[in-house]
Design a protein around this motif. Sequence first.
Motif, PDB file in Angstrom:
ATOM      1  N   GLU A 178      -7.868   4.256  -7.758  1.00  9.96           N
ATOM      2  CA  GLU A 178      -8.056   4.163  -6.315  1.00  9.96           C
ATOM      3  C   GLU A 178      -8.229   2.695  -5.949  1.00  9.96           C
ATOM      4  OE1 GLU A 178     -11.440   5.294  -3.090  1.00  9.96           O
ATOM      5  OE2 GLU A 178     -10.700   6.965  -4.322  1.00  9.96           O
ATOM      6  N   ILE A 179      -7.360   2.205  -5.078  1.00 10.90           N
ATOM      7  CA  ILE A 179      -7.390   0.810  -4.648  1.00 10.90           C
ATOM      8  C   ILE A 179      -7.292   0.782  -3.126  1.00 10.90           C
ATOM      9  CG2 ILE A 179      -6.250  -1.435  -4.774  1.00 10.90           C
ATOM     10  CD1 ILE A 179      -5.165  -0.608  -7.506  1.00 10.90           C
ATOM     11  N   ALA A 180      -8.243   0.107  -2.491  1.00  7.04           N
ATOM     12  CA  ALA A 180      -8.299   0.029  -1.026  1.00  7.04           C
ATOM     13  C   ALA A 180      -8.312   1.425  -0.406  1.00  7.04           C
ATOM     14  CB  ALA A 180      -7.141  -0.801  -0.470  1.00  7.04           C
ATOM     15  N   GLY A 181      -8.981   2.375  -1.084  1.00  2.00           N
ATOM     16  CA  GLY A 181      -9.097   3.724  -0.565  1.00  2.00           C
ATOM     17  C   GLY A 181      -7.839   4.552  -0.672  1.00  2.00           C
ATOM     18  N   ARG A 182      -6.862   4.095  -1.474  1.00  2.00           N
ATOM     19  CA  ARG A 182      -5.591   4.805  -1.610  1.00  2.00           C
ATOM     20  C   ARG A 182      -5.261   4.952  -3.093  1.00  2.00           C
ATOM     21  NH1 ARG A 182      -2.439   3.397   3.351  1.00  2.00           N
ATOM     22  NH2 ARG A 182      -0.515   3.500   2.142  1.00  2.00           N
ATOM     23  N   PHE A 210       0.816  -0.031  -8.000  1.00  3.42           N
ATOM     24  CA  PHE A 210       1.733   0.264  -6.893  1.00  3.42           C
ATOM     25  C   PHE A 210       1.116   1.366  -6.030  1.00  3.42           C
ATOM     26  CE2 PHE A 210       4.404  -1.387 -10.257  1.00  3.42           C
ATOM     27  CZ  PHE A 210       5.337  -2.180  -9.607  1.00  3.42           C
ATOM     28  N   ASP A 211       1.050   1.135  -4.721  1.00  2.91           N
ATOM     29  CA  ASP A 211       0.566   2.158  -3.807  1.00  2.91           C
ATOM     30  C   ASP A 211       1.493   3.364  -3.842  1.00  2.91           C
ATOM     31  OD1 ASP A 211      -1.125   3.098  -1.575  1.00  2.91           O
ATOM     32  OD2 ASP A 211       0.695   2.823  -0.383  1.00  2.91           O
ATOM     33  N   ARG A 212       0.947   4.545  -4.118  1.00  2.00           N
ATOM     34  CA  ARG A 212       1.789   5.738  -4.261  1.00  2.00           C
ATOM     35  C   ARG A 212       2.508   6.099  -2.965  1.00  2.00           C
ATOM     36  NH1 ARG A 212       2.755  10.505  -7.064  1.00  2.00           N
ATOM     37  NH2 ARG A 212       1.349  10.068  -8.793  1.00  2.00           N
ATOM     38  N   ARG A 219      -2.294  -4.310  -6.667  1.00  2.00           N
ATOM     39  CA  ARG A 219      -3.106  -5.004  -7.676  1.00  2.00           C
ATOM     40  C   ARG A 219      -2.198  -5.677  -8.691  1.00  2.00           C
ATOM     41  NH1 ARG A 219      -7.929  -1.899 -10.536  1.00  2.00           N
ATOM     42  NH2 ARG A 219      -6.350  -0.910 -11.852  1.00  2.00           N
ATOM     43  N   LEU A 220      -2.573  -6.890  -9.080  1.00  2.00           N
ATOM     44  CA  LEU A 220      -1.851  -7.631 -10.113  1.00  2.00           C
ATOM     45  C   LEU A 220      -2.881  -8.320 -10.992  1.00  2.00           C
ATOM     46  CD1 LEU A 220       0.811  -8.768 -11.297  1.00  2.00           C
ATOM     47  CD2 LEU A 220       0.619 -10.647  -9.653  1.00  2.00           C
ATOM     48  N   VAL A 234      -5.619  -5.988  -3.410  1.00  2.00           N
ATOM     49  CA  VAL A 234      -5.612  -5.653  -1.989  1.00  2.00           C
ATOM     50  C   VAL A 234      -6.910  -4.921  -1.668  1.00  2.00           C
ATOM     51  CG1 VAL A 234      -4.506  -4.233  -0.214  1.00  2.00           C
ATOM     52  CG2 VAL A 234      -3.104  -5.555  -1.807  1.00  2.00           C
ATOM     53  N   VAL A 235      -7.675  -5.467  -0.714  1.00  2.00           N
ATOM     54  CA  VAL A 235      -8.949  -4.856  -0.337  1.00  2.00           C
ATOM     55  C   VAL A 235      -8.866  -4.164   1.013  1.00  2.00           C
ATOM     56  CG1 VAL A 235     -10.309  -6.450  -1.725  1.00  2.00           C
ATOM     57  CG2 VAL A 235      -9.773  -7.054   0.636  1.00  2.00           C
ATOM     58  N   ASP A 236      -7.778  -4.384   1.739  1.00  2.00           N
ATOM     59  CA  ASP A 236      -7.564  -3.702   3.016  1.00  2.00           C
ATOM     60  C   ASP A 236      -6.073  -3.550   3.245  1.00  2.00           C
ATOM     61  OD1 ASP A 236      -8.562  -2.558   5.543  1.00  2.00           O
ATOM     62  OD2 ASP A 236      -7.566  -4.267   6.452  1.00  2.00           O
ATOM     63  N   LEU A 237      -5.644  -2.350   3.596  1.00  2.00           N
ATOM     64  CA  LEU A 237      -4.226  -2.075   3.797  1.00  2.00           C
ATOM     65  C   LEU A 237      -4.066  -1.064   4.915  1.00  2.00           C
ATOM     66  CD1 LEU A 237      -1.242  -2.252   2.906  1.00  2.00           C
ATOM     67  CD2 LEU A 237      -1.727  -0.457   1.231  1.00  2.00           C
ATOM     68  N   SER A 238      -3.293  -1.455   5.940  1.00  2.81           N
ATOM     69  CA  SER A 238      -3.028  -0.566   7.073  1.00  2.81           C
ATOM     70  C   SER A 238      -1.552  -0.652   7.410  1.00  2.81           C
ATOM     71  CB  SER A 238      -3.871  -0.953   8.296  1.00  2.81           C
ATOM     72  OG  SER A 238      -5.253  -0.846   8.014  1.00  2.81           O
ATOM     73  N   ALA A 239      -0.824   0.432   7.169  1.00  2.00           N
ATOM     74  CA  ALA A 239       0.587   0.495   7.522  1.00  2.00           C
ATOM     75  C   ALA A 239       0.744   1.175   8.870  1.00  2.00           C
ATOM     76  CB  ALA A 239       1.372   1.249   6.450  1.00  2.00           C
ATOM     77  N   ASP A 240       1.662   0.654   9.688  1.00  2.00           N
ATOM     78  CA  ASP A 240       1.940   1.164  11.032  1.00  2.00           C
ATOM     79  C   ASP A 240       0.703   1.133  11.923  1.00  2.00           C
ATOM     80  OD1 ASP A 240       4.689   1.661  10.693  1.00  2.00           O
ATOM     81  OD2 ASP A 240       4.249   3.517   9.616  1.00  2.00           O
ATOM     82  N   ALA A 241      -0.170   0.176  11.677  1.00  2.00           N
ATOM     83  CA  ALA A 241      -1.335  -0.025  12.538  1.00  2.00           C
ATOM     84  C   ALA A 241      -0.917  -0.857  13.753  1.00  2.00           C
ATOM     85  CB  ALA A 241      -2.445  -0.736  11.768  1.00  2.00           C
ATOM     86  N   PRO A 242      -1.537  -0.624  14.909  1.00  2.00           N
ATOM     87  CA  PRO A 242      -1.203  -1.442  16.083  1.00  2.00           C
ATOM     88  C   PRO A 242      -1.596  -2.903  15.868  1.00  2.00           C
ATOM     89  CG  PRO A 242      -3.128  -0.066  16.517  1.00  2.00           C
ATOM     90  CD  PRO A 242      -2.573   0.395  15.207  1.00  2.00           C
TER      91      PRO A 242
END
Length: 260
Positions: A178-182, A210-212, A219-220, A234-242
Motif C-alpha cells: 500500500e503506497i499513498a493509500g493505494r 506501480f500503481d495498480r 515508488r523507486l 509518492v506520498v500523495d496522488l490524485s488523478a482527475d482531481a480539479p
Amino acid sequence: MSETHLWDRAASLPIPVHGELRPELVSLSAGLPSVDELFTFARDAELRFETLRMRIEDWTSTAVGEHLAVVDLAVRHPGQARVTTTEPSRGTAANYEVWLSDGEIVRTYSAPHKLGTQRPVRRGVVGLDDPDLPPMSQVYRPLTALPMETLPDTFVHPAGLCQNVLATGRCWVSGTAEIAGREAILLECDHPRTIEIWADRPDHHLQVGFDRESGLIVRLVESIGEETTRTALVVDLSADAPLPPSIFVFSFPAGTTLIY
C-alpha cells in the motif's frame, strides 16, 4: 523466478480510436501480472487521467547523510504541467525551483539564485516514431511533456524506464504494497543496465512500485549491495482531481535575471 525480459514496446502506442489515444490495457486482471503485462500497462499510464496531482519525497544518501527533496507535480492534458521542487532542510524562504509548461513555452525559475529561463518547448527528433525502425530505436512521445530525466517524467511516463533500464536486468513481480493509500504492484530488478559507471555493478538492485489502478510509478528504491542509495516515494496522488487555473500561472519575481 527472475529473468531478463526483452520488452521493447515503449513506443508501440495503441491505434487511436476516433482520433483519441486509449490504453491498450484498460485494467490489470486480479492477482499479480506478468512482467510484460505490467510494462505494457504502465506504458499507457498518462492516458488514464485528464488531470493529476502528485507529491514525491526523494531521499538520497550523500557523504554528509540523507538528503530530502520534495517534488510537487500538477498536470492537465494536453500540454500543461508544473513541477515545483523544494528542500526542507533549507527552510521555506526562497527555497524552491519551478518548471512550468503550457505545451508551447517552458519557463523555469530558481528562487535561491533568482534566475529564470523562457524558451519554446524542445521539439523531438523527427522520424523516431517511424514504424519501420526497430522497436528499441523508437521513442515514446508523451501526451504532456515533463522535464526530461527527472522523477516526475519517470513516474508519469514509465515506458522509458521499463524498456531501457528494467528490461535490461533480471526482473520479477514480487508482490503488492500500500503506497499513498493505494495498492501498488512491486517489481524487483537485479543488475539493470545503467549509464552511470559507478552503479554498473552486479549487486545493483531496483525495486519499483506501480500503481495498480493507473500504472504510474509510485515508488523507486535503488540499492547497491546492502546499502539503499535512493528512495523516491509518492506520498500523495490524485488523478482527475480539479485543478485551479492559477496553478499553471507564473510570473517572474522582481529582480529575476533571465538567462534566455
